[in-house]
Design a protein around this motif. Structure first.
Motif, PDB file in Angstrom:
ATOM      1  N   TRP A 174      52.757 -41.409 -73.548  1.00  0.00           N
ATOM      2  CA  TRP A 174      53.224 -41.255 -72.177  1.00  0.00           C
ATOM      3  C   TRP A 174      54.285 -40.162 -72.097  1.00  0.00           C
ATOM      4  N   ARG A 190      54.737 -37.558 -74.108  1.00  0.00           N
ATOM      5  CA  ARG A 190      54.098 -36.242 -74.252  1.00  0.00           C
ATOM      6  C   ARG A 190      53.459 -35.821 -72.934  1.00  0.00           C
ATOM      7  N   GLU A 191      52.814 -36.774 -72.253  1.00  0.00           N
ATOM      8  CA  GLU A 191      52.189 -36.472 -70.953  1.00  0.00           C
ATOM      9  C   GLU A 191      53.227 -36.067 -69.905  1.00  0.00           C
ATOM     10  N   GLN A 192      54.464 -36.520 -70.057  1.00  0.00           N
ATOM     11  CA  GLN A 192      55.549 -36.177 -69.136  1.00  0.00           C
ATOM     12  C   GLN A 192      56.257 -34.879 -69.543  1.00  0.00           C
TER      13      GLN A 192
END
Length: 142
Positions: free
Chosen positions: A101, A103-105
């Motif tokens: 999560w 990394r996705e942010q």
């Protein structure tokens, strides 16, 4: 029964999570906890729950921060697995979810603090999850 992770966003959700959070934050009454959750949500605090067998087994309270030494990072303020569900891999699953999560942010790191007395937790973070012990945290009551 399916294991899944979801963000808890409502006061009803927070109330359902209180018994688990209270295992970590024993000094807070439910009313204090709910009031603080409202304040923290306004400051972008997010609470994630790992649910198995339709019960909250583990919680992680996080926020995304940026500073000069950790850059943009996920900061884990609260991490707890209910006493009866420890050693089942729930904490590891929840932290692995937070890494993805984060990394996705656009985060480059994940960070947390742990009380000096929690040697088992430190071993878990370092040996099992690959965290580095990078500093001591200091606090002074005002």
């Amino acid at each position: 029964m399916e294991l899944y992770i979801k963000e808890l966003k409502t006061e009803v959700d927070w109330s359902l999570a209180y018994p688990v959070m209270h295992e970590l934050r024993t000094h807070l009454s439910e009313k204090e906890y709910i009031n603080l959750m409202h304040e923290m949500a306004d400051e972008n605090y997010q609470l994630f729950a790992l649910i198995d067998d339709e019960k909250i087994q583990s919680l992680a309270g996080v926020t995304i921060r940026t500073n000069l030494y950790a850059l943009k990072h996920v900061y884990v303020y609260d991490l707890v697995t209910t006493k009866h569900a420890r050693s089942k891999g729930y904490g590891e699953k929840l932290l692995s979810f937070l890494e993805i999560w984060g990394r996705e942010q656009g985060c480059t790191n994940i960070a947390l603090e742990s009380g000096v007395q929690r040697t088992d937790a430190h071993r878990f973070y370092e040996k099992k999850l690959g965290f580095d012990r990078t500093s001591y945290s200091f606090r002074k009551r005002l």
